[in-house]
Design an enzyme around this catalytic site. Structure first.
Site, mmCIF file in Angstrom:
data_model
loop_
_atom_site.group_PDB
_atom_site.id
_atom_site.type_symbol
_atom_site.label_atom_id
_atom_site.label_comp_id
_atom_site.label_asym_id
_atom_site.label_seq_id
_atom_site.Cartn_x
_atom_site.Cartn_y
_atom_site.Cartn_z
ATOM 1 N N ASN A 54 0.861 -1.181 0.000
ATOM 2 C CA ASN A 54 0.000 0.000 0.000
ATOM 3 C C ASN A 54 0.895 1.228 0.000
ATOM 4 O O ASN A 54 1.337 1.693 1.049
ATOM 5 C CB ASN A 54 -0.908 -0.034 1.240
ATOM 6 C CG ASN A 54 -1.875 1.148 1.294
ATOM 7 O OD1 ASN A 54 -1.754 2.109 0.544
ATOM 8 N ND2 ASN A 54 -2.823 1.067 2.205
ATOM 9 N N ARG A 69 -2.284 -1.534 -3.914
ATOM 10 C CA ARG A 69 -3.275 -0.469 -3.871
ATOM 11 C C ARG A 69 -2.933 0.542 -4.955
ATOM 12 O O ARG A 69 -1.812 1.030 -5.040
ATOM 13 C CB ARG A 69 -3.250 0.223 -2.509
ATOM 14 C CG ARG A 69 -4.172 1.445 -2.431
ATOM 15 C CD ARG A 69 -3.680 2.425 -1.390
ATOM 16 N NE ARG A 69 -4.522 3.612 -1.322
ATOM 17 C CZ ARG A 69 -4.123 4.770 -0.804
ATOM 18 N NH1 ARG A 69 -2.907 4.890 -0.319
ATOM 19 N NH2 ARG A 69 -4.950 5.804 -0.768
ATOM 20 N N ARG A 94 -1.640 19.036 0.578
ATOM 21 C CA ARG A 94 -2.656 19.424 -0.405
ATOM 22 C C ARG A 94 -3.654 20.396 0.203
ATOM 23 O O ARG A 94 -4.080 20.247 1.347
ATOM 24 C CB ARG A 94 -3.383 18.187 -0.931
ATOM 25 C CG ARG A 94 -2.585 17.383 -1.916
ATOM 26 C CD ARG A 94 -3.179 16.010 -2.174
ATOM 27 N NE ARG A 94 -2.770 15.046 -1.159
ATOM 28 C CZ ARG A 94 -3.204 13.795 -1.098
ATOM 29 N NH1 ARG A 94 -4.085 13.353 -1.977
ATOM 30 N NH2 ARG A 94 -2.766 12.973 -0.157
ATOM 31 N N GLU A 98 -6.589 -1.615 5.286
ATOM 32 C CA GLU A 98 -6.670 -1.677 3.825
ATOM 33 C C GLU A 98 -5.982 -2.927 3.296
ATOM 34 O O GLU A 98 -6.417 -3.504 2.285
ATOM 35 C CB GLU A 98 -6.036 -0.420 3.228
ATOM 36 C CG GLU A 98 -6.799 0.860 3.536
ATOM 37 C CD GLU A 98 -6.012 2.107 3.158
ATOM 38 O OE1 GLU A 98 -6.396 2.752 2.165
ATOM 39 O OE2 GLU A 98 -5.040 2.428 3.853
ATOM 40 N N HIS A 115 -9.563 6.741 -1.475
ATOM 41 C CA HIS A 115 -9.452 6.006 -0.196
ATOM 42 C C HIS A 115 -10.570 4.972 -0.069
ATOM 43 O O HIS A 115 -10.994 4.623 1.028
ATOM 44 C CB HIS A 115 -9.525 6.967 1.006
ATOM 45 C CG HIS A 115 -8.369 7.908 1.110
ATOM 46 N ND1 HIS A 115 -8.539 9.249 1.430
ATOM 47 C CD2 HIS A 115 -7.031 7.732 0.925
ATOM 48 C CE1 HIS A 115 -7.346 9.839 1.442
ATOM 49 N NE2 HIS A 115 -6.423 8.937 1.141
#
Length: 399
Positions: free
Chosen positions: A7, A90, A242, A385, A179
């Protein structure tokens, strides 16, 4: 079947080696703060656990470090890379092309590369992970699991922009959402928790993924119906580097009046803004530490971050027409009692009432941190995840 999960995030690599379908974790770990001198490397098996600080300049160097840990003669868990049956990756942006998990070939890699501009902090790292894994684990199947897939249920009223129609029909410009692997995992676990421990069925949930990248999803009856990120993983909440939501006219002002190039503007909004632009720090742990020392810029940045989250809680409660629970997850959501308190303060109108003592307890278990009187459950559910990716990889290879 042994499946290695990679990931690769914007500044981190999470990895996990799992034996499927037993759901047995053979080893796990993480490399975070990639690009900094103080990168943190963790490695854990049932017999060994250690952590070290060293400079990891790039994702490629980080992935090579992961391989060396797995193969280490003393503490490793495999003797040969041929023991790995599959590597699950991922991949953040699948565009309109990818709506489900796929086996990776050269065509798939080319399409992932075409989406670099839409996810410049992620897709390049994701593809780097694929390329390095193909070299190291050359006998394993390489599988891509896309963040955007969970959000395919978002209705057109939410995913379509108010721009000329041909930009959607011909150029596929729409809100995609990100996500998704995390939001899917924690929302499903939240529903299970609510059905078992409460009198609500968890029909209306807001999942709040807070890490270096941040996003929120409105989940109704287990399906994503709205999301803070859009065409690319750049808008919505304030993130590590960001900006999140900005007035798009700022871009034209920076270009036409301030004479920035489009490349410079993109770099500013993607890599120099957010918490970094507000404070000089991109890692929330550093920002919280400075805020507690009285740093006014850091205190304001944290307040702005929480304010943005509150605005989306309000709008998504309206979209859902009710709210059973909010769920905090990912590195910041799971570990920062400071941020959770900022978000949940003065939210009684939405039935959100935080229990301060419960909020301070650190745990890796699913838990609620609301008061007994709170109409809305406040849940902390650690995301996994890697577990979700492993399940999807195993399902693909067995069907």
């Amino acid at each position: 079947m042994k499946i290695l999960i990679l990931n690769s995030g914007s500044s981190s690599i999470k990895y996990q080696l799992m034996k499927m379908p037993a759901n047995e974790v053979i080893c796990s770990g993480m490399i975070d703060r990639i690009g900094l001198e103080s990168s943190n490397v963790t490695y854990k098996t049932k017999d060994v656990s250690f952590e070290e600080i060293l400079p990891i300049a790039t994702h490629k160097i980080g992935l090579q470090k992961v391989a060396s840990l797995l193969l280490n003669k003393e503490t490793g868990v495999i003797k040969s890379t041929s023991e790995i049956n599959a590597v699950g990756h991922r991949v953040v942006h699948g565009g309109s092309e990818f709506t489900k998990t796929v086996k990776i070939d050269e065509k798939i890699k080319a399409k992932i590369k075409q989406l670099f501009e839409l996810a410049p902090l992620h897709n390049p790292a994701n593809l780097e992970g694929i390329n390095v894994a193909e070299e190291i684990f050359d006998t394993a199947e390489q599988i891509a699991v896309f963040d955007t897939a969970f959000h395919q249920t978002i209705p057109v009223v939410a995913h379509k922009y108010a721009i000329p129609d041909k930009l959607l029909t011909e150029n596929k410009i729409r809100m995609y959402g990100f996500h998704g692997t995390s939001h899917k995992y924690v929302s499903e676990n939240a529903i299970k928790y609510l059905k078992k421990h409460t009198d609500t069925k968890g029909k209306n949930i807001i999942t709040i993924h807070l890490g270096n990248g941040c996003s929120m999803t409105a989940v109704k009856d287990g399906k994503s119906i709205d999301h803070t990120m859009g065409f690319a993983p750049a808008n919505g909440l304030i993130m590590g580097t960001r900006a999140g939501d900005v007035d798009h006219s700022i871009i034209f002002y920076m270009k036409n009046t301030l004479n920035y190039s489009l490349e410079e503007i993109n770099t500013i909004l993607q890599k120099q803004s957010g918490m970094l632009g507000l404070t000089g720090f991109s890692d929330l742990r550093d920002i919280e530490a400075q805020a507690e020392k009285g740093n006014k810029e850091c205190q304001l940045a944290l307040a702005m971050n929480a304010y943005r989250i509150k605005k989306y809680i309000g709008s998504y409660t309206a979209v859902l027409n009710g709210l059973d629970a909010i769920v905090f997850t990912a590195g910041i959501g799971e570990n920062s009692s400071y941020m959770r308190k900022l978000v949940c303060t003065d939210m009684e109108f939405f039935g959100i009432e935080l229990d301060n003592e419960k909020n301070e307890i650190r745990s890796k278990s699913n838990r609620e941190i609301n008061t007994e009187a709170s109409r809305t459950k406040i849940l902390v559910i650690p995301t996994d995840e890697e577990f979700e990716i492993a399940n999807q990889v195993h399902h693909l290879l067995k069907n």
